[in-house]
Enzyme design. Structure first.
Site, short mmCIF file in Angstrom:
data_model
loop_
_atom_site.label_atom_id
_atom_site.label_comp_id
_atom_site.label_asym_id
_atom_site.label_seq_id
_atom_site.Cartn_x
_atom_site.Cartn_y
_atom_site.Cartn_z
N TYR A 159 0.86 -1.42 -0.05
CA TYR A 159 -0.02 -0.18 -0.28
C TYR A 159 1.12 1.49 -0.02
CZ TYR A 159 -4.37 -2.69 0.32
OH TYR A 159 -5.07 -3.58 0.23
N ARG B 230 1.27 1.94 -3.46
CA ARG B 230 0.09 2.45 -4.01
C ARG B 230 0.25 3.75 -4.37
NH1 ARG B 230 -4.62 -2.00 -3.93
NH2 ARG B 230 -5.83 -0.73 -5.45
N ILE C 116 -9.20 3.36 -4.47
CA ILE C 116 -8.82 3.25 -3.55
C ILE C 116 -8.87 4.86 -3.79
CG2 ILE C 116 -10.19 1.73 -2.01
CD1 ILE C 116 -6.48 1.68 -2.21
N HIS D 127 -14.97 0.71 -0.68
CA HIS D 127 -14.20 0.08 -0.98
C HIS D 127 -12.79 0.94 -0.15
CE1 HIS D 127 -14.90 -3.39 -3.72
NE2 HIS D 127 -15.75 -3.09 -2.86
N CYS E 139 -7.01 3.10 12.67
CA CYS E 139 -6.35 2.37 13.72
C CYS E 139 -7.20 1.13 14.50
CB CYS E 139 -6.14 3.17 15.37
SG CYS E 139 -5.30 2.65 16.04
N GLY F 110 -15.45 0.78 -15.90
CA GLY F 110 -14.85 0.39 -16.26
C GLY F 110 -14.19 -0.95 -14.88
N SER G 97 -14.19 -5.44 -13.77
CA SER G 97 -14.18 -6.41 -14.45
C SER G 97 -15.92 -7.58 -14.00
CB SER G 97 -13.25 -7.23 -13.97
OG SER G 97 -13.40 -7.32 -12.79
N ASN H 189 -16.41 -0.49 -20.65
CA ASN H 189 -15.73 -1.26 -20.18
C ASN H 189 -14.86 -1.11 -21.18
OD1 ASN H 189 -14.49 -1.95 -17.83
ND2 ASN H 189 -15.26 -4.48 -18.89
C1 BV8 Z 1 -17.65 -8.85 1.32
C2 BV8 Z 1 -9.92 -2.63 -1.87
C3 BV8 Z 1 -19.19 -9.96 3.40
C4 BV8 Z 1 -8.78 -2.97 -1.03
C5 BV8 Z 1 -11.36 -4.35 -3.15
C6 BV8 Z 1 -19.93 -14.40 -4.11
C7 BV8 Z 1 -19.85 -14.71 -4.84
C8 BV8 Z 1 -18.29 -14.98 -4.88
C9 BV8 Z 1 -17.26 -15.19 -3.55
C10 BV8 Z 1 -18.35 -13.52 -2.93
C11 BV8 Z 1 -19.43 -13.36 -2.55
N1 BV8 Z 1 -19.61 -12.57 -1.69
C12 BV8 Z 1 -18.13 -12.52 -1.49
C13 BV8 Z 1 -17.43 -12.55 -1.64
C14 BV8 Z 1 -16.13 -12.64 -1.79
C15 BV8 Z 1 -14.91 -11.82 -1.95
C16 BV8 Z 1 -15.58 -11.72 -3.78
O1 BV8 Z 1 -15.97 -11.06 -3.95
N2 BV8 Z 1 -14.38 -12.25 -4.31
C17 BV8 Z 1 -14.26 -12.27 -5.37
C18 BV8 Z 1 -12.61 -12.78 -5.74
C19 BV8 Z 1 -15.16 -14.16 -5.88
N3 BV8 Z 1 -16.16 -9.90 -1.66
C20 BV8 Z 1 -15.47 -9.68 -0.98
O2 BV8 Z 1 -14.53 -9.90 0.04
C21 BV8 Z 1 -16.49 -8.50 -0.15
N4 BV8 Z 1 -16.89 -8.36 1.22
O3 BV8 Z 1 -18.25 -9.80 0.73
O4 BV8 Z 1 -17.97 -9.09 2.96
C22 BV8 Z 1 -20.21 -9.45 2.91
C23 BV8 Z 1 -20.39 -8.32 1.99
C24 BV8 Z 1 -21.57 -7.67 1.73
C25 BV8 Z 1 -23.09 -8.56 2.31
C26 BV8 Z 1 -23.10 -8.72 3.32
C27 BV8 Z 1 -21.36 -9.39 3.71
C28 BV8 Z 1 -14.90 -7.28 -0.60
C29 BV8 Z 1 -14.34 -6.97 -1.65
C30 BV8 Z 1 -13.95 -6.09 -1.41
C31 BV8 Z 1 -11.89 -6.64 -1.43
N5 BV8 Z 1 -11.27 -5.07 -1.74
N6 BV8 Z 1 -10.51 -3.60 -3.22
C32 BV8 Z 1 -7.68 -2.55 -2.72
O5 BV8 Z 1 -8.02 -1.39 -3.59
O6 BV8 Z 1 -6.47 -3.06 -2.66
S1 BV8 Z 1 -11.35 -5.73 -4.53
C33 BV8 Z 1 -10.77 -4.76 -5.58
O7 BV8 Z 1 -11.24 -5.83 -6.63
C34 BV8 Z 1 -11.42 -3.42 -6.30
O8 BV8 Z 1 -12.43 -2.31 -5.27
C35 BV8 Z 1 -12.40 -4.32 -6.74
O9 BV8 Z 1 -14.11 -4.15 -5.96
C36 BV8 Z 1 -12.30 -4.78 -7.01
C37 BV8 Z 1 -12.34 -5.59 -8.25
O10 BV8 Z 1 -11.57 -5.11 -9.55
P1 BV8 Z 1 -12.07 -3.81 -10.63
O11 BV8 Z 1 -12.11 -2.30 -9.84
O12 BV8 Z 1 -12.96 -4.56 -11.64
O13 BV8 Z 1 -10.36 -3.87 -11.53
P2 BV8 Z 1 -10.16 -5.40 -12.54
O14 BV8 Z 1 -8.49 -4.91 -12.65
O15 BV8 Z 1 -10.82 -6.49 -11.87
O16 BV8 Z 1 -11.25 -4.46 -13.45
C38 BV8 Z 1 -10.33 -3.73 -14.59
C39 BV8 Z 1 -11.80 -4.13 -15.21
O17 BV8 Z 1 -11.55 -2.89 -15.79
C40 BV8 Z 1 -11.78 -4.55 -16.65
O18 BV8 Z 1 -13.30 -5.25 -16.92
C41 BV8 Z 1 -10.77 -3.93 -17.70
O19 BV8 Z 1 -10.95 -4.59 -19.17
C42 BV8 Z 1 -11.14 -2.84 -17.78
N7 BV8 Z 1 -10.28 -1.75 -18.20
C43 BV8 Z 1 -8.82 -1.65 -18.21
N8 BV8 Z 1 -8.08 -1.02 -18.45
C44 BV8 Z 1 -9.72 0.28 -19.37
C45 BV8 Z 1 -10.67 -0.71 -18.95
N9 BV8 Z 1 -12.08 0.00 -19.08
C46 BV8 Z 1 -12.17 1.39 -19.85
N10 BV8 Z 1 -11.11 2.01 -19.99
C47 BV8 Z 1 -10.05 1.81 -19.81
N11 BV8 Z 1 -9.05 2.44 -19.89
#
Ligand code: BV8
Length: 233
Positions: A55, A58, A92, A108, A116, A175, A177, A201
């Site tokens: 972090y 970043r 973030i 997020h 803390c 933007g 996934s 996207n």
């Molecule tokens: C939770 C902060 C309980 C930190 C992040 C249901 C099914 C399966 C799994 C789960 C489920 N429910 C919960 C889970 C578990 C988990 C989860 O989803 N796991 C995944 C991996 C399967 N979720 C959690 O743990 C969440 N918490 O569920 O708590 C709860 C919740 C609600 C109600 C009751 C209980 C917490 C998840 C948050 C984690 N923290 N970030 C940090 O930043 O370091 S997640 C992080 O990845 C991001 O914040 C974002 O959310 C996530 C995905 O990232 P994206 O932003 O989509 O980026 P990515 O790279 O994936 O994609 C980029 C996209 O942009 C692509 O499509 C690409 O084509 C496109 N792109 C690229 N360049 C461009 C572009 N588009 C346009 N122009 C461009 N130039």
């Protein structure tokens, strides 16, 4: 303007052209770092030095990053619409605010803040964090962490977000996934309540089939163009 209540969800792809890496896709952060180690409470407990290094790196990137044409177009749309436009970001970084967006939820968390884990204080923070950094409130060291939501932790303001998704007549996703929940489930909820749903996207996301309309390409091109068509009504 055919739409009165609008929710805009944004992800890392929105900030990609501002020089901030995405998580997945070519050369994504998760290609170089293990999500379990650097973005879970368990990883923080096991190896806080490694997590702080991730972090701090970043946070350093944020210092150089500037809002791009897509951030600016979304801020302009919020102001020009003048009505009920809520932006919910998974990012973030502080680029939405820097572009002028006002009605914003960081579901997020924010890398520009520290939390803390001992006394619960959350405060603005721009310097590196380490195990020797003391909390300015409880004065204990080793508990300060980035004020972000890790995997397994509850995202912020979920009630407010769900209420807005139930009420909205337009849901726009920019933007992201569509691989991380609960954000990935927002399009289905909005659609089930009758909203028109639009994906902007680089390429089709995991949830592409759930959207009624889609425009693919770099955010700095498709977002200003889409905002223009909306404002022209
Ligand atoms: C939770 C902060 C309980 C930190 C992040 C249901 C099914 C399966 C799994 C789960 C489920 N429910 C919960 C889970 C578990 C988990 C989860 O989803 N796991 C995944 C991996 C399967 N979720 C959690 O743990 C969440 N918490 O569920 O708590 C709860 C919740 C609600 C109600 C009751 C209980 C917490 C998840 C948050 C984690 N923290 N970030 C940090 O930043 O370091 S997640 C992080 O990845 C991001 O914040 C974002 O959310 C996530 C995905 O990232 P994206 O932003 O989509 O980026 P990515 O790279 O994936 O994609 C980029 C996209 O942009 C692509 O499509 C690409 O084509 C496109 N792109 C690229 N360049 C461009 C572009 N588009 C346009 N122009 C461009 N130039």
């Amino acid at each position: 303007m055919p739409f009165s209540k609008i929710v805009i969800l944004t992800g890392a792809g929105l900030s990609a052209e501002s020089g901030l890496g995405t998580f997945r896709g070519h050369d994504g952060l998760w290609d170089h770092f293990n999500l379990e180690e650097v973005a879970t409470p368990e990883g923080f407990a096991r190896n806080p030095v490694k997590l702080h290094a991730f972090y701090n790196m970043r946070r350093g990137w944020l210092k150089e990053a500037k809002p791009n044409a897509a951030h600016v177009a979304l801020a302009h749309f919020e102001e020009a619409h003048g009505g009920d436009v809520l932006t919910v970001t998974q990012n973030i970084d502080g680029l939405h605010e820097a572009a002028g967006t006002r009605h914003l939820i960081h579901m997020h968390g924010e890398l520009g803040r520290a939390l803390c884990a001992r006394c619960g204080t959350s405060l603005p923070w721009t310097q590196d964090l380490s195990l020797t950094t003391a909390c300015p409130v409880c004065h204990k060291a080793g508990f300060l962490r980035p004020d972000v939501v890790w995997f397994g932790e509850m995202p912020r303001e979920m009630d407010r977000i769900h209420e807005a998704l139930r009420q909205c007549d337009l849901f726009v996703s920019v933007g992201t996934s569509g691989m991380v929940y609960p954000a990935a489930g927002f399009v289905a909820l909005a659609a089930s309540e009758g909203a028109h749903t639009v994906e902007l996207n680089l390429d089709p996301s995991e949830g592409a089939s759930l959207f009624a309309e889609a425009h693919y390409g770099p955010a700095t091109e498709v977002v200003p163009a889409y905002v223009e068509t909306l404002l022209r009504g």
